[in-house]
Design an enzyme around this catalytic site. Structure first.
Site, PDB file in Angstrom:
ATOM      1  N   HIS A 177      36.538  43.045  39.427  1.00  0.00           N
ATOM      2  CA  HIS A 177      37.607  42.766  40.387  1.00  0.00           C
ATOM      3  C   HIS A 177      38.868  43.422  39.834  1.00  0.00           C
ATOM      4  O   HIS A 177      39.023  43.578  38.621  1.00  0.00           O
ATOM      5  CB  HIS A 177      37.881  41.268  40.527  1.00  0.00           C
ATOM      6  CG  HIS A 177      36.705  40.427  40.907  1.00  0.00           C
ATOM      7  ND1 HIS A 177      35.761  40.018  39.989  1.00  0.00           N
ATOM      8  CD2 HIS A 177      36.348  39.878  42.087  1.00  0.00           C
ATOM      9  CE1 HIS A 177      34.863  39.275  40.594  1.00  0.00           C
ATOM     10  NE2 HIS A 177      35.195  39.172  41.880  1.00  0.00           N
TER      11      HIS A 177
ATOM     12  N   ASP B 211      40.517  41.544  37.080  1.00  0.00           N
ATOM     13  CA  ASP B 211      39.794  41.456  35.814  1.00  0.00           C
ATOM     14  C   ASP B 211      40.272  42.507  34.827  1.00  0.00           C
ATOM     15  O   ASP B 211      40.303  42.264  33.622  1.00  0.00           O
ATOM     16  CB  ASP B 211      38.288  41.685  36.013  1.00  0.00           C
ATOM     17  CG  ASP B 211      37.653  40.752  37.002  1.00  0.00           C
ATOM     18  OD1 ASP B 211      38.121  39.603  37.106  1.00  0.00           O
ATOM     19  OD2 ASP B 211      36.702  41.173  37.680  1.00  0.00           O
TER      20      ASP B 211
END
Length: 439
Positions: free
Chosen positions: A100, A103
């Site tokens: 993501h 992240d």
């Protein structure tokens, strides 16, 4: 260069009899199964969020281990995560990773600053990918964690939130394209509702489709060549998720004429939360031509939420890989370990033990699935069970020659049909599976 996982060697295949906990027993990347190497058939990927960011926190307690890798400055922490990620992939001989946007880089006070941070980390990831020979399986945007998404992103009642989500997704698509990602995933983490008392469900579904169409059109215009996926998930975190299971998502895609643009990213734990088996969800995707990629994990059937455990159930991995092989194998998808070490498994080496267990379980599943296909007894049984559709009245029905009148005439002449029904022999077939796996 700093070594983040000291004392962990290169993990190699040593065979089933090895007692070395830091070795593969069943995953032999160069072994050919069903015409391809295990490496090609399984296409393992590291999940950036659990592996590089997860700290063991759950809804009842704080984290039990740190993923700051000795850094304090936010950007230095995320740069260290990147170096640690590639060290881990190298030591496990994993070719792909998934992320993501949040992240890989920390969110800042403004969207512009956040995007600048993403650009900096994207440049670092590109450099590390080239140096280490790694690839991006897929990227996505985290449009569920920030409080602005408390009522959804594409389905938010606020047009401002929709616009912000679109801007965030635009950037996520751009960095996925820049890193030659093979896919982009929509996971509707809060795309659903708690009560219809405050919800315009028709508008929310229309808007979710609008956001997906905008994303697909923009991505293709900037040169994205990968596949788009939707990841079905029931219940969690909203009570009524719009992406409940594969069948629900298929109905949504067909209503909004999006079925040609999307495939499914199917997660084992999500399947069981929807009261399906993992194999069921894979089969529904396969027979509808939307099988794409897999989030490899397992849940705890005694716990009612997404536990994201590393997969060790070889029956499940076998039936999973049976569907993958029937689908012709992966094209741009793969097996992403959307799994995390247990809260009590807090040592760095536990990450490696976890990945080894999951990779070995899927290697075994691939071997067993191929044996089932080569054995042929299951396929032969199913073909025999449906033999009545190959000739006579069955062939007439399938060809369209039969009418309601002709079917009535056939039934009146036939009389009792109980004699034509064959036993399903479920127990017999389950024993054949055991025989193939352990005989």
């Amino acid at each position: 260069m700093q070594e983040f996982f000291k004392g962990i060697p290169q993990i190699r295949y040593e065979g089933a009899k090895t007692t070395n906990p830091l070795a593969f027993r069943f995953y032999n990347p160069d072994e050919v199964i069903a015409g391809k190497t295990m490496r090609e058939q399984l296409r393992f990927a590291m999940s950036y969020w659990h592996t590089m960011c997860g700290d063991g926190m759950d809804m009842f307690g704080r984290g039990t281990y740190s993923k700051d890798f000795g850094k304090t400055d936010p950007m230095e922490i995320y740069k260290a995560k990147a170096y640690a990620a590639f060290e881990l992939m190298n030591k496990l001989d994993i070719d792909y990773f998934c992320f993501h946007d949040r992240d890989i880089s920390p969110e800042a006070e403004t969207l512009a600053e956040t995007n600048a941070r993403l650009d900096e980390i994207t440049d670092l990831l590109r450099e590390l990918m080239k140096k280490n020979g790694k690839n991006l399986l897929w990227g996505t945007a985290n449009c569920f964690n920030n409080p602005r998404y408390m009522h959804g992103a594409g389905t938010s009642p606020s047009a401002d939130v929709f616009a912000f989500a679109a801007a965030q997704i635009k950037k996520a698509v751009e960095i996925t394209t820049a890193l030659n990602g093979e896919g982009y995933v929509f996971w509707g983490g809060r795309e659903g509702y708690e009560t219809l008392l405050n919800t315009d469900m028709a508008l929310e579904l229309d808007n979710m489709a609008r956001l997906m169409r905008l994303t697909v059109d923009y991505a293709r215009n900037i040169g994205f060549k990968g596949d788009f996926y939707i990841e079905p998930k029931p219940k969690e975190p909203t009570k009524h998720q719009y992406d409940f299971d594969v069948s629900t998502v298929l109905a949504f895609l067909r209503k909004y004429n999006l079925e040609r643009d999307f495939k499914m990213n199917i997660e084992a734990n999500h399947a069981t939360l929807a009261q399906h088996t993992f194999q069921h969800e894979l089969a529904v995707a396969r027979i509808n031509g939307v099988f794409g990629s897999i989030d490899a994990n397992q849940g705890d059937l005694l716990i009612g939420w997404d536990t994201d455990q590393f997969p060790t159930n070889v029956y499940d991995t076998t039936l999973c890989m049976l569907e993958v092989l029937k689908a012709g194998g992966f094209t741009k998808g793969g097996l992403n370990f959307d799994a995390k070490t247990r809260r009590g498994s807090f040592k760095p080496e536990d990450i490696f033990y976890s990945y080894i267990s999951g990779m070995d379980a899927f290697a075994l599943g691939l071997r067993m699935a191929n044996r089932i296909i080569e054995d042929g007894r299951l396929d032969a049984f199913v073909e025999s069970r449906y033999a009545s559709w190959k000739s006579g009245i069955g062939a007439d029905i399938i060809s369209g020659r039969a009418s309601m009148q002709s079917l009535e005439s056939y039934a009146l002449a036939k009389g009792d049909v109980m004699e034509s029904i064959e036993s399903g022999r479920q127990e017999y077939l389950e024993n054949i599976i055991n025989n193939i796996m352990f005989g």
